[in-house]
Motif scaffolding. Structure first.
Motif, PDB file in Angstrom:
ATOM      1  N   LYS A  17       0.843  -1.186   0.000  1.00  0.00           N
ATOM      2  CA  LYS A  17       0.000   0.000   0.000  1.00  0.00           C
ATOM      3  C   LYS A  17       0.884   1.243   0.000  1.00  0.00           C
ATOM      4  O   LYS A  17       1.766   1.384   0.841  1.00  0.00           O
ATOM      5  N   VAL A  18       0.670   2.102  -0.956  1.00  0.00           N
ATOM      6  CA  VAL A  18       1.430   3.344  -1.063  1.00  0.00           C
ATOM      7  C   VAL A  18       0.523   4.488  -0.613  1.00  0.00           C
ATOM      8  O   VAL A  18      -0.609   4.599  -1.066  1.00  0.00           O
ATOM      9  N   SER A  19       1.022   5.325   0.277  1.00  0.00           N
ATOM     10  CA  SER A  19       0.227   6.439   0.801  1.00  0.00           C
ATOM     11  C   SER A  19       0.435   7.695  -0.030  1.00  0.00           C
ATOM     12  O   SER A  19       1.562   8.105  -0.280  1.00  0.00           O
ATOM     13  N   ALA A  20      -0.676   8.294  -0.424  1.00  0.00           N
ATOM     14  CA  ALA A  20      -0.656   9.584  -1.100  1.00  0.00           C
ATOM     15  C   ALA A  20      -1.020  10.647  -0.071  1.00  0.00           C
ATOM     16  O   ALA A  20      -1.693  10.359   0.917  1.00  0.00           O
ATOM     17  N   ARG A  39       1.972  11.345  -4.648  1.00  0.00           N
ATOM     18  CA  ARG A  39       1.236  10.082  -4.758  1.00  0.00           C
ATOM     19  C   ARG A  39       1.935   8.977  -3.977  1.00  0.00           C
ATOM     20  O   ARG A  39       1.379   7.908  -3.781  1.00  0.00           O
ATOM     21  N   ASN A  40       3.187   9.209  -3.556  1.00  0.00           N
ATOM     22  CA  ASN A  40       3.942   8.199  -2.820  1.00  0.00           C
ATOM     23  C   ASN A  40       4.777   8.887  -1.741  1.00  0.00           C
ATOM     24  O   ASN A  40       5.947   9.211  -1.942  1.00  0.00           O
ATOM     25  N   THR A  81      -2.698  12.440   4.865  1.00  0.00           N
ATOM     26  CA  THR A  81      -2.730  11.360   3.884  1.00  0.00           C
ATOM     27  C   THR A  81      -4.131  11.262   3.293  1.00  0.00           C
ATOM     28  O   THR A  81      -5.111  11.712   3.887  1.00  0.00           O
ATOM     29  N   VAL A  82      -4.201  10.657   2.110  1.00  0.00           N
ATOM     30  CA  VAL A  82      -5.458  10.499   1.385  1.00  0.00           C
ATOM     31  C   VAL A  82      -5.709   9.019   1.190  1.00  0.00           C
ATOM     32  O   VAL A  82      -4.837   8.304   0.694  1.00  0.00           O
ATOM     33  N   GLU A  83      -6.879   8.583   1.585  1.00  0.00           N
ATOM     34  CA  GLU A  83      -7.297   7.210   1.301  1.00  0.00           C
ATOM     35  C   GLU A  83      -7.808   7.216  -0.128  1.00  0.00           C
ATOM     36  O   GLU A  83      -8.853   7.793  -0.418  1.00  0.00           O
ATOM     37  N   ASP A  84      -7.063   6.584  -1.027  1.00  0.00           N
ATOM     38  CA  ASP A  84      -7.387   6.684  -2.448  1.00  0.00           C
ATOM     39  C   ASP A  84      -8.057   5.450  -3.033  1.00  0.00           C
ATOM     40  O   ASP A  84      -8.271   5.376  -4.228  1.00  0.00           O
ATOM     41  N   GLU A  85      -8.428   4.493  -2.208  1.00  0.00           N
ATOM     42  CA  GLU A  85      -8.998   3.262  -2.728  1.00  0.00           C
ATOM     43  C   GLU A  85     -10.274   3.498  -3.533  1.00  0.00           C
ATOM     44  O   GLU A  85     -10.535   2.808  -4.501  1.00  0.00           O
TER      45      GLU A  85
END
Length: 114
Positions: A17-20, A39-40, A81-85
């Motif tokens: 999982k990469v955090s944006a 984005r990372n 951070t952004v939860e981008d799922e």
């Protein structure tokens, strides 16, 4: 490392999982702050520090402060951070852009990248 272990390690790397999100770079002696989105976030500090060490940062004021004060004077901080799922790539880009602008305004910061 045997072939199966290597394949497992590669698969685990690709599936991580990469955090944006948005980050800040602070210069302690001057109090200057630079903010940008990424984005990372995990790879961002390494990339930015490398650019600064090799005098290749496109943000002139940040590079000048680094050259003057050195690496020890700087800190890297994840602001949000952004939860981008559930976001599309365009939705993530828009979210990062709005967070970047909001944090720069809140902190009175300059743009760290680009």
């Amino acid at each position: 490392m045997d072939n199966q272990s290597r394949r497992d390690a590669v698969r685990a790397f690709k599936e991580r999982k990469v955090s944006a999100g948005v980050f800040a770079v602070r210069c302690q002696p001057t109090g200057e702050v630079w903010v940008s989105a990424s984005r990372n976030l995990e790879a961002q500090q390494t990339s930015l520090w490398s650019q600064l060490k090799w005098k290749g940062c496109y943000t002139k004021a940040l590079q000048e402060a680094w050259n003057t004060h050195g690496e020890e004077a700087f800190s890297f901080e994840v602001l949000e951070t952004v939860e981008d799922e559930e976001l599309s790539p365009m939705g993530l880009a828009d979210r990062l852009k709005s967070l970047d602008a909001a944090w720069r305004e809140k902190l009175g910061a300059a743009k760290a990248l680009g």
